[in-house]
Motif scaffolding. Sequence first.
Motif, short mmCIF file in Angstrom:
data_model
loop_
_atom_site.label_atom_id
_atom_site.label_comp_id
_atom_site.label_asym_id
_atom_site.label_seq_id
_atom_site.Cartn_x
_atom_site.Cartn_y
_atom_site.Cartn_z
N TYR A 144 0.83 -1.20 0.00
CA TYR A 144 0.00 0.00 0.00
C TYR A 144 0.87 1.25 0.00
O TYR A 144 1.85 1.34 0.75
CB TYR A 144 -0.91 0.02 1.23
N ILE A 145 0.50 2.22 -0.84
CA ILE A 145 1.19 3.51 -0.88
C ILE A 145 0.16 4.60 -0.59
O ILE A 145 -0.86 4.71 -1.28
CB ILE A 145 1.84 3.76 -2.25
N HIS A 146 0.43 5.40 0.42
CA HIS A 146 -0.49 6.47 0.83
C HIS A 146 -0.12 7.75 0.09
O HIS A 146 0.96 8.32 0.30
CB HIS A 146 -0.42 6.65 2.35
N ASN A 147 -1.01 8.19 -0.77
CA ASN A 147 -0.75 9.34 -1.63
C ASN A 147 -1.06 10.67 -0.93
O ASN A 147 -1.81 10.70 0.05
CB ASN A 147 -1.57 9.22 -2.91
N SER A 148 -0.50 11.74 -1.46
CA SER A 148 -0.65 13.06 -0.84
C SER A 148 -2.09 13.57 -0.86
O SER A 148 -2.48 14.40 -0.05
CB SER A 148 0.26 14.08 -1.54
N TYR A 204 -7.68 3.15 -3.72
CA TYR A 204 -8.82 3.40 -2.83
C TYR A 204 -8.94 4.91 -2.62
O TYR A 204 -7.94 5.59 -2.35
CB TYR A 204 -8.62 2.73 -1.48
N ILE A 205 -10.16 5.41 -2.70
CA ILE A 205 -10.41 6.83 -2.49
C ILE A 205 -11.29 7.01 -1.27
O ILE A 205 -12.30 6.32 -1.11
CB ILE A 205 -11.08 7.46 -3.74
N PHE A 206 -10.91 7.94 -0.40
CA PHE A 206 -11.60 8.17 0.86
C PHE A 206 -12.16 9.59 0.95
O PHE A 206 -11.64 10.51 0.33
CB PHE A 206 -10.65 7.94 2.05
N GLY A 215 -4.68 11.80 -0.17
CA GLY A 215 -5.49 11.01 0.75
C GLY A 215 -5.91 9.66 0.20
O GLY A 215 -6.42 8.82 0.95
N SER A 216 -5.71 9.43 -1.08
CA SER A 216 -6.02 8.12 -1.66
C SER A 216 -4.89 7.14 -1.33
O SER A 216 -3.80 7.53 -0.91
CB SER A 216 -6.18 8.23 -3.18
N VAL A 217 -5.17 5.86 -1.51
CA VAL A 217 -4.18 4.81 -1.24
C VAL A 217 -4.10 3.88 -2.44
O VAL A 217 -5.11 3.30 -2.86
CB VAL A 217 -4.56 4.00 0.02
N SER A 218 -2.89 3.74 -2.99
CA SER A 218 -2.67 2.81 -4.10
C SER A 218 -2.23 1.46 -3.54
O SER A 218 -1.53 1.40 -2.53
CB SER A 218 -1.60 3.35 -5.05
N TYR A 219 -2.65 0.39 -4.21
CA TYR A 219 -2.25 -0.94 -3.76
C TYR A 219 -1.80 -1.77 -4.95
O TYR A 219 -2.19 -1.52 -6.10
CB TYR A 219 -3.41 -1.65 -3.04
N SER A 220 -0.99 -2.77 -4.68
CA SER A 220 -0.53 -3.67 -5.74
C SER A 220 -0.16 -5.02 -5.14
O SER A 220 0.31 -5.11 -4.00
CB SER A 220 0.68 -3.09 -6.48
N ASN A 221 -0.42 -6.07 -5.91
CA ASN A 221 0.02 -7.42 -5.57
C ASN A 221 0.27 -8.18 -6.87
O ASN A 221 0.23 -7.57 -7.96
CB ASN A 221 -1.00 -8.13 -4.67
N THR A 222 0.51 -9.46 -6.79
CA THR A 222 0.86 -10.22 -7.99
C THR A 222 -0.30 -10.33 -8.97
O THR A 222 -0.09 -10.59 -10.16
CB THR A 222 1.33 -11.63 -7.61
N ASP A 242 -14.00 11.91 4.31
CA ASP A 242 -14.57 12.01 5.66
C ASP A 242 -14.47 10.70 6.43
O ASP A 242 -15.39 10.32 7.15
CB ASP A 242 -16.03 12.47 5.60
N GLY A 243 -13.36 10.00 6.26
CA GLY A 243 -13.16 8.76 6.99
C GLY A 243 -13.85 7.55 6.41
O GLY A 243 -13.84 6.47 7.00
N ASN A 244 -14.42 7.69 5.21
CA ASN A 244 -15.14 6.59 4.57
C ASN A 244 -14.51 6.24 3.22
O ASN A 244 -14.10 7.13 2.47
CB ASN A 244 -16.61 6.96 4.34
N LEU A 245 -14.46 4.95 2.92
CA LEU A 245 -14.01 4.49 1.62
C LEU A 245 -15.14 4.70 0.62
O LEU A 245 -16.19 4.08 0.72
CB LEU A 245 -13.65 3.00 1.69
N ILE A 246 -14.94 5.60 -0.36
CA ILE A 246 -16.02 5.93 -1.29
C ILE A 246 -15.84 5.30 -2.66
O ILE A 246 -16.76 5.27 -3.47
CB ILE A 246 -16.20 7.46 -1.43
N ASN A 247 -14.63 4.77 -2.94
CA ASN A 247 -14.39 4.14 -4.24
C ASN A 247 -13.22 3.19 -4.10
O ASN A 247 -12.12 3.59 -3.71
CB ASN A 247 -14.09 5.21 -5.29
N ASN A 248 -13.44 1.91 -4.41
CA ASN A 248 -12.34 0.94 -4.34
C ASN A 248 -11.91 0.46 -5.74
O ASN A 248 -11.19 -0.53 -5.86
CB ASN A 248 -12.73 -0.27 -3.48
#
Length: 246
Positions: free
Chosen positions: A126-130, A145-147, A132-139, A149-155
Amino acid sequence: MKKSKLSLLVTIISILLLSCSKDEDSSLTDKETLVLPKKMNYIENTEYDKVGRDTYFTYNGNKLESTMTGGQWKSVYTYTGDLITKIEHYEFTNLYYTTEYTYKNNKLETRRITRKSTQETYTTYYIHNSDGSVSYSNTNSEGKYIFKDGNLINNGKEKFEYDTKNNPFKNITGIDVITLDDDNELNFNVSKNNIIKSTSVDSNNSSYSFNILKFNNDGFPIEDLGYWNDGITSSKSGSCYKYYYE
């Protein structure tokens, strides 16, 4: 002299009233932090199932120690400080797999799943972007992920809309930090509030579901009914979560 004594008396009464008010506010705050689900009942399809299966929660303070689902699946939680660093998943008494988390600056950095039978590992970064979104990667995949007000609004697959009430798991220590783990065994969303609508992220937003919730006096959900809708027809059957706090 009388005026001075009266003034002093008024001052003392004011201080006492203010002190009582602060104590009451503190008690309310303490009470809220202790609102924790003790049991959750989940029914996958209300049209065919009326009983579902129960999950029981045990705690040490506000820290989750373990969960037991259907008398068969148990998960044991390990903390380092206030962060969940390991979850051991059992089927009856047999360790099935382990989920381990690492953090950087108290933010989730990696999730590693290890299968007991094969010792095969599966790691997500997981990489936390400036912004507030979080990028993820695996094999197998990558995304963001976009947040708000403390809620995940788009995955990346679904968009979510929320109410303003308390999520049933919000007071569990460390749970909010691993909300990025969309593969947790309880399959719960641990955002700040509760999902009331989910919409698929596609060209025409044709598939969506909606939730109808009931709440207790503390503003925590006691029932969450989910219905599926493809934009044309609506199904009366759906999932149901019930939460018990005592």
